[in-house]
Design a protein around this motif. Sequence first.
Motif, short mmCIF file in Angstrom:
data_model
loop_
_atom_site.label_atom_id
_atom_site.label_comp_id
_atom_site.label_asym_id
_atom_site.label_seq_id
_atom_site.Cartn_x
_atom_site.Cartn_y
_atom_site.Cartn_z
N MET A 1 0.83 -1.17 0.00
CA MET A 1 0.00 0.00 0.00
C MET A 1 0.88 1.23 0.00
O MET A 1 1.91 1.27 0.62
CB MET A 1 -0.90 0.02 1.23
N GLN A 2 0.40 2.22 -0.69
CA GLN A 2 1.05 3.52 -0.70
C GLN A 2 0.06 4.56 -0.20
O GLN A 2 -1.15 4.38 -0.33
CB GLN A 2 1.43 3.91 -2.13
N TYR A 3 0.59 5.63 0.35
CA TYR A 3 -0.27 6.74 0.70
C TYR A 3 0.48 8.03 0.40
O TYR A 3 1.70 8.07 0.39
CB TYR A 3 -0.71 6.70 2.17
N THR A 4 -0.30 9.07 0.12
CA THR A 4 0.27 10.40 -0.08
C THR A 4 -0.44 11.34 0.88
O THR A 4 -1.63 11.20 1.14
CB THR A 4 0.10 10.89 -1.53
N ILE A 5 0.33 12.27 1.39
CA ILE A 5 -0.20 13.27 2.30
C ILE A 5 -0.11 14.62 1.62
O ILE A 5 0.96 15.00 1.13
CB ILE A 5 0.58 13.30 3.63
N VAL A 11 -6.90 21.62 5.81
CA VAL A 11 -7.20 20.20 5.56
C VAL A 11 -5.92 19.39 5.34
O VAL A 11 -5.04 19.79 4.58
CB VAL A 11 -8.12 20.04 4.32
N VAL A 12 -5.87 18.24 6.01
CA VAL A 12 -4.85 17.23 5.75
C VAL A 12 -5.55 16.12 4.97
O VAL A 12 -6.54 15.56 5.45
CB VAL A 12 -4.28 16.63 7.05
N THR A 13 -5.05 15.82 3.78
CA THR A 13 -5.61 14.74 2.98
C THR A 13 -4.61 13.60 2.91
O THR A 13 -3.44 13.82 2.58
CB THR A 13 -5.94 15.21 1.55
N VAL A 14 -5.07 12.40 3.25
CA VAL A 14 -4.24 11.20 3.11
C VAL A 14 -4.98 10.29 2.13
O VAL A 14 -6.10 9.85 2.42
CB VAL A 14 -4.01 10.48 4.45
N ALA A 15 -4.37 10.06 0.96
CA ALA A 15 -4.97 9.22 -0.07
C ALA A 15 -4.21 7.89 -0.12
O ALA A 15 -2.98 7.89 -0.20
CB ALA A 15 -4.92 9.92 -1.42
N PHE A 16 -4.95 6.81 -0.07
CA PHE A 16 -4.37 5.47 -0.04
C PHE A 16 -4.58 4.78 -1.38
O PHE A 16 -5.60 4.97 -2.04
CB PHE A 16 -5.05 4.63 1.06
N GLU A 17 -3.60 3.95 -1.76
CA GLU A 17 -3.68 3.15 -2.99
C GLU A 17 -3.14 1.76 -2.70
O GLU A 17 -2.29 1.59 -1.83
CB GLU A 17 -2.83 3.76 -4.10
N GLY A 18 -3.60 0.80 -3.46
CA GLY A 18 -3.07 -0.56 -3.35
C GLY A 18 -3.80 -1.40 -2.33
O GLY A 18 -4.94 -1.14 -1.98
N ASN A 19 -3.11 -2.41 -1.83
CA ASN A 19 -3.67 -3.36 -0.89
C ASN A 19 -3.45 -2.86 0.53
O ASN A 19 -2.33 -2.59 0.93
CB ASN A 19 -3.01 -4.73 -1.09
N LEU A 20 -4.52 -2.74 1.29
CA LEU A 20 -4.48 -2.17 2.62
C LEU A 20 -4.18 -3.24 3.66
O LEU A 20 -4.85 -4.26 3.74
CB LEU A 20 -5.84 -1.53 2.91
N VAL A 27 2.24 2.32 10.39
CA VAL A 27 3.41 3.08 9.95
C VAL A 27 3.00 4.51 9.57
O VAL A 27 3.65 5.48 9.94
CB VAL A 27 4.13 2.37 8.78
N MET A 28 1.88 4.65 8.84
CA MET A 28 1.40 5.98 8.46
C MET A 28 1.10 6.81 9.70
O MET A 28 1.45 7.98 9.79
CB MET A 28 0.14 5.85 7.59
N ASN A 29 0.46 6.19 10.69
CA ASN A 29 0.11 6.92 11.91
C ASN A 29 1.34 7.39 12.66
O ASN A 29 1.30 8.40 13.36
CB ASN A 29 -0.77 6.04 12.81
N GLN A 30 2.45 6.69 12.52
CA GLN A 30 3.69 7.06 13.19
C GLN A 30 4.60 7.95 12.33
O GLN A 30 5.61 8.45 12.82
CB GLN A 30 4.46 5.80 13.61
N ASP A 31 4.24 8.14 11.07
CA ASP A 31 5.02 8.95 10.13
C ASP A 31 5.11 10.39 10.66
O ASP A 31 4.09 11.03 10.89
CB ASP A 31 4.33 8.93 8.76
N PRO A 32 6.32 10.92 10.85
CA PRO A 32 6.46 12.29 11.37
C PRO A 32 5.76 13.34 10.49
O PRO A 32 5.23 14.32 11.01
CB PRO A 32 7.97 12.53 11.38
N VAL A 43 -9.51 19.69 9.54
CA VAL A 43 -10.12 18.53 8.90
C VAL A 43 -9.03 17.54 8.50
O VAL A 43 -8.00 17.92 7.96
CB VAL A 43 -10.90 18.94 7.62
N ILE A 44 -9.30 16.26 8.76
CA ILE A 44 -8.49 15.17 8.22
C ILE A 44 -9.38 14.42 7.24
O ILE A 44 -10.47 13.98 7.61
CB ILE A 44 -7.98 14.21 9.30
N PHE A 45 -8.91 14.30 6.02
CA PHE A 45 -9.66 13.59 4.98
C PHE A 45 -8.88 12.33 4.62
O PHE A 45 -7.78 12.41 4.09
CB PHE A 45 -9.83 14.49 3.76
N LEU A 46 -9.42 11.17 4.97
CA LEU A 46 -8.81 9.88 4.65
C LEU A 46 -9.53 9.31 3.45
O LEU A 46 -10.72 8.98 3.53
CB LEU A 46 -8.90 8.92 5.84
N ASP A 47 -8.83 9.19 2.34
CA ASP A 47 -9.43 8.75 1.07
C ASP A 47 -8.99 7.31 0.78
O ASP A 47 -7.88 7.06 0.34
CB ASP A 47 -8.99 9.69 -0.05
#
Length: 120
Positions: A1-5, A11-20, A27-32, A43-47
């Motif tokens: 899985m990949q994500y982009t912030i 607004v903080v947007t986190v877009a996810f791709e691939g297999n979750l 790891v994303m939650n701990q990403d500085p 707003v946090i937008f989780l896509d």
Amino acid sequence: MQYTISLTNTVVTVAFEGNLQAIDLIVMNQDPHYREAIIGKKVIFLDFSSVSGSELTVEDTQGLMLLGKLDSQKAKNMQLVILVTPGGARGIKNLCENIFSDSSWHVTLCESRAEALKLL
């Protein structure tokens, strides 16, 4: 899985791709970059709309939601908007409501991009 912030003023947007997988979300939650990004935003937008598959169990989902709730103690009065694939919000909606009910965050699940963008 990949994500982009990505960030705007509010607004903080986190877009996810691939297999979750659970480890990817931990790891994303701990990403500085993520940790710093949520401070001072409204707003946090989780896509999750581009996720091709998921290996999350019900227990994984509950644990990840509880991990996310820790953020609500640091970043107050946020709106969390979660975009899932059509039909994907059924069980998650009740779980979100239960976990975040005593926090200052307002959580909304959407099954369409148009619905989610209205909230942003």
